[in-house]
Scaffold this motif. Structure first.
Motif, short mmCIF file in Angstrom:
data_model
loop_
_atom_site.label_atom_id
_atom_site.label_comp_id
_atom_site.label_asym_id
_atom_site.label_seq_id
_atom_site.Cartn_x
_atom_site.Cartn_y
_atom_site.Cartn_z
N THR A 72 -3.93 14.51 -9.17
CA THR A 72 -3.13 14.65 -7.94
C THR A 72 -2.19 15.86 -8.02
N ILE A 87 0.85 -1.21 0.00
CA ILE A 87 0.00 0.00 0.00
C ILE A 87 0.88 1.25 0.00
N THR A 117 -2.88 7.43 3.40
CA THR A 117 -2.95 5.99 3.64
C THR A 117 -1.60 5.35 3.37
N SER A 118 -0.93 5.83 2.31
CA SER A 118 0.38 5.28 1.94
C SER A 118 1.44 5.57 3.01
N GLY A 173 0.63 3.70 -3.20
CA GLY A 173 0.10 5.05 -2.92
C GLY A 173 1.11 6.13 -3.25
N PHE A 210 -5.46 7.31 6.48
CA PHE A 210 -6.51 7.86 5.61
C PHE A 210 -7.08 9.15 6.21
N VAL A 234 1.27 6.46 -7.04
CA VAL A 234 0.07 7.11 -7.60
C VAL A 234 0.14 8.63 -7.41
N VAL A 235 0.41 9.04 -6.20
CA VAL A 235 0.36 10.48 -5.90
C VAL A 235 1.64 11.20 -6.36
N LEU A 269 -8.72 13.89 -2.45
CA LEU A 269 -8.59 12.46 -2.77
C LEU A 269 -7.12 12.03 -2.73
N ALA A 270 -6.26 12.86 -3.33
CA ALA A 270 -4.82 12.54 -3.31
C ALA A 270 -4.29 12.56 -1.88
N ILE A 276 -5.14 9.22 -0.41
CA ILE A 276 -4.27 8.15 -0.92
C ILE A 276 -2.86 8.27 -0.34
#
Lengths: 71, 243
Positions: free
Chosen positions: A59, A25, B80-81, A29, B15, A32-33, B73-74, B77
């Protein structure tokens, strides 16, 4: 007279499965960001994803605000 | 340790802190982003790449509204990361952190991770708003930034191992060692290759707000995880009685 000796052994380890899940994760994550330039959607959209860069655009503000080089 | 409870606490706290980060950015960083993007738009008009027409602004406003939603939203994410990484490190280090309430432990760890994974890399490679940065160098800058974070983080981990092995009076040597190590890395790593042509007042304002917002994330993540850990205690005690 009888004696009863009791020893309590407490054990509290870190579950490896949970660590593996959290590590995946974390890496996903962060990518992605912070780093995706169309790579993830290219699996579905092909080369077009690199032109549209949907995740990058979505993002964008967080990339700048969190310190990632954006463009 | 209860695996599912541990995962749930770590992911929920990351989160939630990420949402807090996104909302904080909307409140204090976004005005600087809007100003920087306004400069980019003026450059587009000046170069003829875009025209200053009502239709441009309708499309722009719609696009920026979408991007601002993406900010939250980012945040979720990324929170959470990074929260996942925080959870892993906390799980392994919790017994070495100061005794007492779990929030005390999580805040202690968060301050160490904030300094080594964010603040020190930020001093070397500070955040930049749009208008700053040459697209041709983005891969190089990304590698340098991530590389510096990795070197700092793994260096801190290595000196933590040294800290654990040293006797009480000599533990300070681990801190001195990390300071020397990161100073050498700091000097050896190449600087950001891009020149800044935008107003330094705007750039520094952006950087300050970015620093504040990321700090809010680390504090929020530590407090939320600490409170949840204290309340639900995922540490599973396997007790065996030997008679």
């Amino acid at each position: 007279m009888s004696y009863s000796n009791q020893i309590s052994i407490s054990k509290s380890g870190v579950p490896i499965l949970a660590v593996a899940i959290l590590a995946v994760i974390f890496a996903f994550g962060l990518f992605v960001v912070g780093y995706d330039q169309g790579h993830i959607f290219s699996v579905i959209m092909g080369e077009k994803a690199f032109d549209e860069m949907l995740i990058h655009e979505l993002t964008h503000d967080m990339r700048h605000a969190a310190g990632f080089p954006c463009h | 340790m209860k695996t599912l409870l541990f995962l749930a606490l770590v992911l929920f706290s990351g989160f939630s802190a990420g949402i807090v980060h996104g909302l904080t950015n909307l409140a204090i960083v976004e005005p600087f982003l809007d100003n920087a993007i306004a400069i980019e738009n003026q450059n587009l008009f000046a170069s003829g790449e875009a025209e200053d027409t009502p239709s441009f602004w309708i499309e722009y406003d719609s696009y920026r509204t979408w991007q601002k939603g993406g900010q939250v939203l980012a945040g979720a994410i990324l929170g959470t990361s990074v929260g996942a990484l925080f959870g892993i490190v906390y799980a392994y280090s919790r017994n070495s952190l100061p005794d007492g309430h779990s929030v005390k432990k999580t805040l202690t760890l968060a301050s160490i991770m904030w300094a080594t994974l964010f603040l020190i890399p930020f001093i070397k490679y500070p955040a930049n708003p749009p208008t700053v940065g040459d697209p041709e160098t983005v891969v190089l800058r990304s590698i340098m930034y991530l590389g510096f974070i990795a070197l700092s983080g793994f260096g801190a981990l290595g000196f933590y191992k040294v800290y654990k092995k040293l006797l009480h009076q000599k533990k300070i040597l681990a801190f001195v060692g990390y300071a020397a190590y990161i100073t050498i890395i700091f000097v050896l790593m190449p600087p950001n290759p891009d020149e800044i042509s935008a107003s330094m007042e705007m750039v520094n304002g952006f950087r300050t707000m970015s620093l504040v917002a990321v700090t809010v994330f680390w504090v929020a993540n530590a407090i939320i995880l600490g409170l949840l850990w204290q309340k639900y205690n995922p540490d599973k005690k396997l007790e065996t009685k030997v008679s």
